[in-house]
Design a protein around this motif. Structure first.
Motif, PDB file in Angstrom:
ATOM      1  N   ALA A 107       0.734  -0.916   0.298  1.00 34.07           N
ATOM      2  CA  ALA A 107       0.225  -0.172   0.147  1.00 34.07           C
ATOM      3  C   ALA A 107       0.685   1.456   0.289  1.00 34.07           C
ATOM      4  O   ALA A 107       0.748   2.387  -0.976  1.00 34.07           O
ATOM      5  CB  ALA A 107      -1.088  -0.275   1.088  1.00 34.07           C
ATOM      6  N   TRP A 146      -0.169  -2.584  -6.682  1.00 29.11           N
ATOM      7  CA  TRP A 146      -1.549  -3.344  -6.428  1.00 29.11           C
ATOM      8  C   TRP A 146      -1.238  -4.967  -5.880  1.00 29.11           C
ATOM      9  O   TRP A 146       0.107  -5.965  -6.501  1.00 29.11           O
ATOM     10  CB  TRP A 146      -2.343  -3.406  -7.943  1.00 29.11           C
ATOM     11  CG  TRP A 146      -2.796  -2.221  -7.656  1.00 29.11           C
ATOM     12  CD1 TRP A 146      -2.152  -0.424  -7.201  1.00 29.11           C
ATOM     13  CD2 TRP A 146      -4.203  -1.631  -8.206  1.00 29.11           C
ATOM     14  NE1 TRP A 146      -3.179   0.079  -7.962  1.00 29.11           N
ATOM     15  CE2 TRP A 146      -4.663  -0.196  -8.761  1.00 29.11           C
ATOM     16  CE3 TRP A 146      -4.993  -2.381  -8.688  1.00 29.11           C
ATOM     17  CZ2 TRP A 146      -5.960   0.305  -8.703  1.00 29.11           C
ATOM     18  CZ3 TRP A 146      -6.161  -1.513  -9.326  1.00 29.11           C
ATOM     19  CH2 TRP A 146      -6.548  -0.213  -9.524  1.00 29.11           C
ATOM     20  N   VAL A 154      -6.229  -1.995   2.658  1.00 31.85           N
ATOM     21  CA  VAL A 154      -6.413  -1.674   0.779  1.00 31.85           C
ATOM     22  C   VAL A 154      -7.372  -0.686   0.780  1.00 31.85           C
ATOM     23  O   VAL A 154      -7.282   0.169   0.080  1.00 31.85           O
ATOM     24  CB  VAL A 154      -7.170  -2.743   0.225  1.00 31.85           C
ATOM     25  CG1 VAL A 154      -7.310  -2.582  -1.390  1.00 31.85           C
ATOM     26  CG2 VAL A 154      -5.739  -3.940   0.815  1.00 31.85           C
ATOM     27  N   SER A 156      -5.899  -1.456  -4.953  1.00 30.53           N
ATOM     28  CA  SER A 156      -6.275  -1.969  -5.007  1.00 30.53           C
ATOM     29  C   SER A 156      -6.495  -3.526  -4.980  1.00 30.53           C
ATOM     30  O   SER A 156      -4.734  -3.951  -5.010  1.00 30.53           O
ATOM     31  CB  SER A 156      -7.692  -1.902  -6.080  1.00 30.53           C
ATOM     32  OG  SER A 156      -8.390  -1.210  -5.781  1.00 30.53           O
ATOM     33  N   ALA A 157      -6.860  -4.702  -4.284  1.00 25.90           N
ATOM     34  CA  ALA A 157      -6.437  -5.900  -3.830  1.00 25.90           C
ATOM     35  C   ALA A 157      -6.697  -7.135  -3.886  1.00 25.90           C
ATOM     36  O   ALA A 157      -8.783  -7.175  -3.975  1.00 25.90           O
ATOM     37  CB  ALA A 157      -5.503  -5.920  -2.914  1.00 25.90           C
TER      38      ALA A 157
END
Lengths: 283, 283
Positions: free
Chosen positions: B102, B107, B124, B130-131
């Protein structure tokens, strides 16, 4: 509480006899002591838990109408006490019986398989009655089928590359391939498996059923065992789903629920064909 | 075509090594030759299908950032070539690694289980990345789980009165109960089965695995076999669902799909946690 008057057709067949006992035991139902039967039936009546049930051959249907009239039951499901017929007769009687129910305002649950299914639906849709038409009355199997249908619609091709094997065993008298196996096969096809109905492995030999499948002796003449296996050797994966039914008890709860569902739908009006999944969704 | 640059963390672990080979073989991906590892790892590098991959201990993370800079890869997933980290490290590293991704705009796909999962999601959601967070990367198992969830939501109580039995077998080193078994158990509970996690039968003994379960010798140190059995003796019914996985190959396709899904979501903006079911629904 208003009782639901239930006519169970198909005595002296085993499904009908067993269902009669459940209707008698149900606190919210009254068994109409008459049962439509085939032209070859010699018996005039049977006893179901102490209730004497008159068997009505096709040429005696007037007796049935007289009785429904004189007993004060409103044959028209939209008025008076609800009357529901449950049909476990013979594939050859499906369409004629449906026409009789429709002509006489009898709402019905059709558990009998076979016949002309499109014509069956049309008969209801063009009539003043509604019906539950369900080739499989076992709620858990219908639910399992709905889950697979959901998977096929949501994740098409999820099992692409997997080899499908379908095996089913039924009593020796069942000539055709399991309709339930064919229905689930359709979902697996949409999930990506290449497979055709003629690849379904049918077992009808009591010796192999007992020795290889392990089906209990007392259910050799009444069982429905199914296994679907998905294998992908390349990815080291094997999935399997099994539904094995011995005897007929599991169908009883689903049939009574279908009767209650139909009785409660009188205000929804006629001309509707409901499925067992509709019954399940109602809870 | 724009290549997706993939950093596979967790080497020299088996999952990471196997995944590296798949990334190298994928036509749309480029393997970043660096892999975050644990503080106890003595090796400096490993070879993956001819590619030399530098192992980065926690105290060497600057090396990683330097390399990501000098290689011209945009660490910020919203700009330039997409970079995706895949994490198969250790439960104890989950939260620290997520914080590192992060902080540096990486990502990621989190395949490592354990750690503080709520904190992981928050990391996140509060970030510029994003993940995909997925405790099980096998698409078919995730799909099966979604089907059961659908069943539980649509037909709650469908299997009321059925006895549930859950058995699972994993390699001896796995101390905790299968997370997949617990996830499916939750669906069965909503379907009406009374069952608690401590009733799940765990098998960790290689002798019984080989002799009683029939698990192939070469997979005793890497397998995940599960069977869920639903029985109702009163209604003569038995249902069973089995998912048996040997080795790790089945997870690879799901991981690559998750990487592609994430790379394609850059325009959807940061702060989003996707599940493997999201990946599946995208087809």
């Amino acid at each position: 509480m208003e009782l639901i008057h239930v006519m169970v057709n198909g005595a002296p067949g085993n499904m009908a006899r067993q269902l009669m006992r459940h209707v008698i035991a149900a606190g919210d139902m009254n068994l109409i002591p008459m049962s439509m039967t085939g032209p070859e039936t010699a018996e005039k009546e049977i006893a179901a838990d102490g209730v004497s049930v008159r068997l009505i051959r096709p040429d005696e249907k007037d007796l049935l109408l007289d009785r429904l009239d004189t007993s004060g039951l409103a044959a028209d499901g939209a008025k008076g006490s609800p009357v529901v017929a449950v049909d476990f007769t013979h594939p050859s009687a499906v369409n004629a019986n449906a026409a009789f129910y429709a002509a006489n305002g009898l709402w019905f649950v059709m558990g009998t398989t076979g016949g002309d299914r499109s014509a069956l639906h049309e008969t209801v849709e063009d009539s003043e009655i509604s019906a539950v038409i369900a080739p499989n009355m076992a709620k858990q199997i219908v639910g399992l089928q709905a889950m697979l249908e959901y998977g096929a619609a949501t994740f098409p091709g999820l099992f692409r590359g997997f080899d499908l094997r379908i095996r089913e065993s039924h009593q020796r008298g069942k000539a055709d391939t399991s309709g339930t196996a064919k229905a689930l096969m359709a979902s697996f096809q949409r999930l990506g498996c290449e497979f055709s109905a003629d690849q379904i492995e049918m077992e009808r030999d009591p010796v192999r059923q007992r020795e290889e499948w392990g089906i209990p002796e007392e259910f050799l003449d009444g069982h429905a065992w199914h296994t679907y296996t998905l294998r992908s050797p390349a990815s080291g994966a094997e999935f399997a789903i099994t539904h094995n039914i011995n005897g007929r008890e599991i169908y009883m709860g689903g049939i009574l629920d279908a009767v209650r569902y139909l009785a409660a739908r009188r205000t929804a009006g006629p001309g509707k064909v409901y499925s067992m999944e509709d019954v399940l969704r109602a809870g």
